[in-house]
Design a protein around this motif. Sequence first.
Motif, PDB file in Angstrom:
ATOM      1  N   ARG A 183      18.004  -1.691   5.813  1.00 15.22           N
ATOM      2  CA  ARG A 183      17.255  -1.683   7.072  1.00 15.22           C
ATOM      3  C   ARG A 183      18.227  -1.772   8.246  1.00 15.22           C
ATOM      4  NH1 ARG A 183      13.209  -6.617   8.816  1.00 15.22           N
ATOM      5  NH2 ARG A 183      12.366  -5.700  10.752  1.00 15.22           N
ATOM      6  N   TYR A 184      18.066  -0.876   9.178  1.00 13.92           N
ATOM      7  CA  TYR A 184      18.863  -0.889  10.405  1.00 13.92           C
ATOM      8  C   TYR A 184      17.883  -1.085  11.572  1.00 13.92           C
ATOM      9  CZ  TYR A 184      21.856   0.605  14.267  1.00 13.92           C
ATOM     10  OH  TYR A 184      22.557   0.651  15.446  1.00 13.92           O
ATOM     11  N   GLY A 185      17.902  -2.287  12.150  1.00 12.85           N
ATOM     12  CA  GLY A 185      16.890  -2.604  13.168  1.00 12.85           C
ATOM     13  C   GLY A 185      15.529  -2.637  12.514  1.00 12.85           C
ATOM     14  N   ASN A 186      14.612  -1.784  12.958  1.00  9.10           N
ATOM     15  CA  ASN A 186      13.280  -1.670  12.350  1.00  9.10           C
ATOM     16  C   ASN A 186      13.136  -0.394  11.533  1.00  9.10           C
ATOM     17  OD1 ASN A 186      12.247  -4.094  13.382  1.00  9.10           O
ATOM     18  ND2 ASN A 186      11.727  -3.127  15.332  1.00  9.10           N
ATOM     19  N   ASP A 187      14.290   0.301  11.302  1.00 12.34           N
ATOM     20  CA  ASP A 187      14.254   1.573  10.578  1.00 12.34           C
ATOM     21  C   ASP A 187      14.834   1.382   9.190  1.00 12.34           C
ATOM     22  OD1 ASP A 187      13.217   2.871  12.826  1.00 12.34           O
ATOM     23  OD2 ASP A 187      15.245   3.131  13.654  1.00 12.34           O
ATOM     24  N   ILE A 188      14.259   2.096   8.231  1.00 17.81           N
ATOM     25  CA  ILE A 188      14.785   2.125   6.871  1.00 17.81           C
ATOM     26  C   ILE A 188      15.745   3.307   6.777  1.00 17.81           C
ATOM     27  CG2 ILE A 188      14.205   2.433   4.445  1.00 17.81           C
ATOM     28  CD1 ILE A 188      11.562   1.072   4.976  1.00 17.81           C
ATOM     29  N   VAL A 189      17.014   3.037   6.453  1.00 22.83           N
ATOM     30  CA  VAL A 189      18.038   4.094   6.424  1.00 22.83           C
ATOM     31  C   VAL A 189      18.391   4.489   4.999  1.00 22.83           C
ATOM     32  CG1 VAL A 189      18.968   3.412   8.653  1.00 22.83           C
ATOM     33  CG2 VAL A 189      19.880   2.360   6.596  1.00 22.83           C
ATOM     34  N   ALA A 190      18.033   3.653   4.020  1.00 22.76           N
ATOM     35  CA  ALA A 190      18.284   3.992   2.615  1.00 22.76           C
ATOM     36  C   ALA A 190      17.407   3.112   1.757  1.00 22.76           C
ATOM     37  CB  ALA A 190      19.754   3.779   2.241  1.00 22.76           C
ATOM     38  N   SER A 191      16.842   3.668   0.678  1.00 23.17           N
ATOM     39  CA  SER A 191      15.997   2.878  -0.202  1.00 23.17           C
ATOM     40  C   SER A 191      15.815   3.592  -1.517  1.00 23.17           C
ATOM     41  CB  SER A 191      14.627   2.621   0.435  1.00 23.17           C
ATOM     42  OG  SER A 191      13.833   3.781   0.402  1.00 23.17           O
ATOM     43  N   THR A 192      15.432   2.834  -2.540  1.00 21.74           N
ATOM     44  CA  THR A 192      15.111   3.393  -3.856  1.00 21.74           C
ATOM     45  C   THR A 192      13.607   3.642  -3.992  1.00 21.74           C
ATOM     46  OG1 THR A 192      14.909   1.171  -4.779  1.00 21.74           O
ATOM     47  CG2 THR A 192      17.073   2.211  -4.902  1.00 21.74           C
ATOM     48  N   LEU A 193      12.841   3.392  -2.919  1.00 18.75           N
ATOM     49  CA  LEU A 193      11.395   3.610  -2.950  1.00 18.75           C
ATOM     50  C   LEU A 193      11.070   5.087  -2.837  1.00 18.75           C
ATOM     51  CD1 LEU A 193      10.258   0.781  -0.499  1.00 18.75           C
ATOM     52  CD2 LEU A 193       9.965   0.773  -2.985  1.00 18.75           C
ATOM     53  N   SER A 194       9.856   5.409  -3.284  1.00 23.18           N
ATOM     54  CA  SER A 194       9.371   6.764  -3.071  1.00 23.18           C
ATOM     55  C   SER A 194       9.117   6.977  -1.583  1.00 23.18           C
ATOM     56  CB  SER A 194       8.083   6.993  -3.866  1.00 23.18           C
ATOM     57  OG  SER A 194       7.046   6.137  -3.386  1.00 23.18           O
ATOM     58  N   LEU A 195       9.004   8.241  -1.177  1.00 20.16           N
ATOM     59  CA  LEU A 195       8.874   8.559   0.244  1.00 20.16           C
ATOM     60  C   LEU A 195       7.626   7.925   0.848  1.00 20.16           C
ATOM     61  CD1 LEU A 195       9.932  10.083   2.713  1.00 20.16           C
ATOM     62  CD2 LEU A 195       8.638  12.097   1.943  1.00 20.16           C
ATOM     63  N   PHE A 196       6.503   7.957   0.109  1.00 17.80           N
ATOM     64  CA  PHE A 196       5.265   7.411   0.652  1.00 17.80           C
ATOM     65  C   PHE A 196       5.358   5.890   0.804  1.00 17.80           C
ATOM     66  CE2 PHE A 196       0.990   5.649   0.126  1.00 17.80           C
ATOM     67  CZ  PHE A 196       0.322   6.310   1.146  1.00 17.80           C
ATOM     68  N   LYS A 197       5.881   5.226  -0.248  1.00 21.13           N
ATOM     69  CA  LYS A 197       6.027   3.767  -0.166  1.00 21.13           C
ATOM     70  C   LYS A 197       7.019   3.371   0.915  1.00 21.13           C
ATOM     71  CE  LYS A 197       4.795   2.732  -4.967  1.00 21.13           C
ATOM     72  NZ  LYS A 197       5.265   2.184  -6.256  1.00 21.13           N
ATOM     73  N   GLN A 198       8.078   4.209   1.081  1.00 23.11           N
ATOM     74  CA  GLN A 198       9.072   3.906   2.113  1.00 23.11           C
ATOM     75  C   GLN A 198       8.446   3.971   3.503  1.00 23.11           C
ATOM     76  OE1 GLN A 198      12.892   5.879   1.714  1.00 23.11           O
ATOM     77  NE2 GLN A 198      13.056   6.116   3.919  1.00 23.11           N
ATOM     78  N   GLN A 199       7.629   5.001   3.744  1.00 22.45           N
ATOM     79  CA  GLN A 199       6.967   5.114   5.052  1.00 22.45           C
ATOM     80  C   GLN A 199       5.984   3.952   5.272  1.00 22.45           C
ATOM     81  OE1 GLN A 199       5.197   8.994   4.928  1.00 22.45           O
ATOM     82  NE2 GLN A 199       7.131  10.079   5.356  1.00 22.45           N
ATOM     83  N   GLU A 200       5.258   3.587   4.214  1.00 23.97           N
ATOM     84  CA  GLU A 200       4.303   2.483   4.339  1.00 23.97           C
ATOM     85  C   GLU A 200       5.029   1.162   4.606  1.00 23.97           C
ATOM     86  OE1 GLU A 200       0.497   0.589   1.852  1.00 23.97           O
ATOM     87  OE2 GLU A 200       1.708   2.205   0.991  1.00 23.97           O
TER      88      GLU A 200
END
Length: 725
Positions: free
Chosen positions: A183-200
């Motif tokens: 997490r950078y600030g309030n943005d997610i910059v990298a994750s192992t989550l799926s795209l939908f879960k990442q956006q949620e």
Amino acid sequence: MVSLAVVIAGLTWATLFIVRRTAEERVQREIQEESQNAMKTFQVLQQGHVIALMHKADLLASLVTLRNGDPAAIEDVGRDPWQSEECDLLVLADASGRIVALHTTMDEFPMARAQEVLSHALKERNTTGWWYSGTRLYQVVLKPFYTGTPARNNLLGTVIVGRGIDPEATELRRVSSSHVVFRYGNDIVASTLSLFKQQEFATELRSGNWKEQVTLDGERFFASSVELTSGAKPVSIIVLKSYNEALAYLEKQNQLLGGLGILAVLAGGVFVFVISDRFTRPLARLVEGVQALEKGDFSYPVEAKGSDEVAHVSRAFDRMRNTLKSDESQKHQLEEQLRQAQKMEAVGRLAGGVAHDFNNLLTIIKGHGDLMLDKLQASDPLQRNANQIEKAANRAASLTRQLLAFSRMQVLEPKVLDLNALVAEMCSLLKRLVREDISFTFKAGESLGRVKADPGQIEQVIMNLTVNACDAMPTGGKLVVETRNVCVDEALAKTRPPLLPGDYIRLTVEDSGHGMDAATKERIFEPFFTTKELGKGTGLGLATVYGVVKQSGGCIWVESEPGKGTRFEVYLPVVQEAEEGASPEAARKNGTHHSGAVLIVEDEEAVRELAAEFMKSAGYKVLTASDGVEALAVAKRSGPIRVLVTDIVMPNMRGPELAKLLKASRKDLKIIYMSGYLEFNKGDGEFLEGSYFLQKPFSRDSLVSKVDEALKQKRVPGGAVQQLV
């Protein structure tokens, strides 16, 4: 039966629920531990990457130093795959911190952005950190290099070596079963989550409400976070551990537990059916007994057979029911006693009010009768009529005193007494009252304590009880008067309400006469109630006893049954004061002339005129006033006043207030209060110390002697309190 089955089913499902909750809590702890392990794994990997990057930075700084800070060295290293292995970002800055060369193997890193984060890192003197290019996050190491010995003045520049983080965090996916989010600030910059879960999850983070448990696409996760950098836009890593995977095995366990629960309920139903015939019927009878008790039926039969729990409960219920029955009987008895006390109090207030008004009339009748007797010769035919008026007035005054005694409004002069000595002195008189066919005995208690009461009133109590006892034994019997020290405890106090626990002297008058039934015993203390023949009793004897005992702070109790005699118990509280000596006789017969001004203040005109005539006949100068205001005016325009004789209750100004005003300007003024009863003696300092009290109805001799006593004797401080108790 149904109730017991429901209880068994409820207990079974409650047990299953507790087992499930325990398993869930255990899974919760395991998830938290796995999340912490994943975080530690990441920290170990991060430390390894930092060491590798620092090694690369040392090599690059040495190369750039050999080339004297040539920016081309960065491009050469970046094109050499052997030298740039695991290095995705290479930056060279001069001694002033300006970037002179930048090379990246991944997405483009804007020069302005790189210059901004570098300036911040140099300002904070950071050697490691995290840089975000806008599209990718880099873990970087900063290494300054010098022309010689490291010093500020020979700084040649700074090299920065960075490693890019894969937006899908592929490396971390391989080493941990948990999901990882950068997490950078309030943005997610990298994750192992799926795209939908990442956006949620990104939407959840932007709301600003951090939660340890989050739900993404219907799947529940436990979240833990660690900050990698601080500042306006901090970099942090978040580890998400799924509950669904951990709890999947519980579903199978729940199915197994559900089957066991159904089996337990069926087995419990069979068990209930077996024991219902043994327990349900006695319980039903017990319930019916409780319902009957609620309706006031204390006799409903409740069987208690055997030694099981239901039998014990039935026996306990039967004992409780008997206790409640006894308590109910005592409750009715106490209620009846309360109604009797309220009735006696109401009659007492009525008697006191009648006596108050009657005293003024008796004062006038008795006073004028005295004046008539003084003026008539013994041979005068009217002498006999005047004597009859005098006798009737005296009898009426005695009747009034009895009414006041019953209503506890008569004036008492309490003294510390030895009750044994008082009764012993009365024995000669009592023996003359008691007939020869009655055996009279006085039992004096040993080491008897002291009581504080009016001796004349206590004598009247003993006299009235003795006379009543003799009247109750027309054919002879036994009469016993006894005194004794008694310590009343809680148990004894409950049997003799309203007696309170404490130390008392008990005066007992017991006879062996015909006794009384319950109805008569309830009314014996009512004024004018009597069982004697017409003309043989006023019905005020026991009413007077009741009033005197109550006003003396005591309590009276009576026990009597038809044919078994009567026992009166008078309880007087013990005092610790020393016994008082006999007071000197202050009364003096009238017949000599006196001098001095006496101010008489009385709102009843006839009483005022009579008192003035009494004092004038004794040689006193008399001033009169109808109320306090007029008395102040009379005193202001008159000469010295030696004695103030004032009624207590008057219109415009009360007697005590008038006495205080006159006493303030006349220190030697003697104060005599007049009243027919004790309604206003509250002991609150209203009456002046050293003052006297004259009870209505009064005679000429009593008024003149009271004035003489006030003029010729010095009062001891506190004496007025004794007079006005």
